[in-house]
Design a protein around this motif. Sequence first.
Motif, mmCIF file in Angstrom:
data_model
loop_
_atom_site.group_PDB
_atom_site.id
_atom_site.type_symbol
_atom_site.label_atom_id
_atom_site.label_comp_id
_atom_site.label_asym_id
_atom_site.label_seq_id
_atom_site.Cartn_x
_atom_site.Cartn_y
_atom_site.Cartn_z
ATOM 1 N N ALA A 59 108.899 52.620 71.343
ATOM 2 C CA ALA A 59 109.400 52.538 69.968
ATOM 3 C C ALA A 59 109.036 53.797 69.180
ATOM 4 C CB ALA A 59 108.849 51.294 69.277
ATOM 5 N N TRP A 60 107.828 54.310 69.385
ATOM 6 C CA TRP A 60 107.421 55.553 68.724
ATOM 7 C C TRP A 60 108.323 56.693 69.191
ATOM 8 C CZ3 TRP A 60 103.072 59.227 70.321
ATOM 9 C CH2 TRP A 60 102.762 60.115 69.294
ATOM 10 N N GLY A 61 108.653 56.703 70.470
ATOM 11 C CA GLY A 61 109.560 57.711 71.011
ATOM 12 C C GLY A 61 110.929 57.669 70.361
ATOM 13 N N ARG A 62 111.438 56.464 70.092
ATOM 14 C CA ARG A 62 112.743 56.331 69.425
ATOM 15 C C ARG A 62 112.736 56.964 68.036
ATOM 16 N NH1 ARG A 62 112.359 50.962 71.153
ATOM 17 N NH2 ARG A 62 112.230 50.195 69.007
ATOM 18 N N THR A 63 111.553 57.019 67.414
ATOM 19 C CA THR A 63 111.466 57.632 66.086
ATOM 20 C C THR A 63 111.318 59.144 66.161
ATOM 21 O OG1 THR A 63 109.043 57.580 65.809
ATOM 22 C CG2 THR A 63 110.268 55.567 65.239
ATOM 23 N N GLY A 64 111.087 59.688 67.356
ATOM 24 C CA GLY A 64 110.924 61.127 67.515
ATOM 25 C C GLY A 64 109.480 61.553 67.737
ATOM 26 N N PHE A 65 108.597 60.609 68.132
ATOM 27 C CA PHE A 65 107.176 60.912 68.320
ATOM 28 C C PHE A 65 106.642 61.605 67.075
ATOM 29 C CE2 PHE A 65 108.506 60.669 72.876
ATOM 30 C CZ PHE A 65 107.710 59.592 73.237
#
Length: 134
Positions: A59-65
């Motif tokens: 989920a954090w990755g979906r936000t762009g880290f």
Amino acid sequence: SVRTAWTTTGSLTGTLAYPTSDVICGLVNGGCYQDFQGGAIIWSPTTGAHATTGPTRAAWGRTGFLDGPLGYPTSDIVCGQPSGGCYQNYQAGTIAWSPTTGAHPLSGSVRTAWTTTGSLTGTLAYPTSDVICG
């Protein structure tokens, strides 16, 4: 700091298991990270070192880290929440996860409104989608 955080996850027999990279520094605000088989440890001078794993990391990755709105993690993943869920806090938000809803980030005014309702134990409980704008 990265090694200490890895040790708290159980080292080789924990969720992260073996490292798959060296510690890599030069991130925004002087941060570093190290990848592992089961996730990564992210560190900055102001937030310390915290593991990111599983659906929360996705989920954090979906936000762009680090390039996204949440920034660095400020807590480890905290499980044992209502309905078998977990959460992880970040500089500018939270990711909440449960087996039935999946992992979804909350930030900005949406997170503020969610917090005023009691967060995970409030009337809204777990988010069932990411924030949708536009």
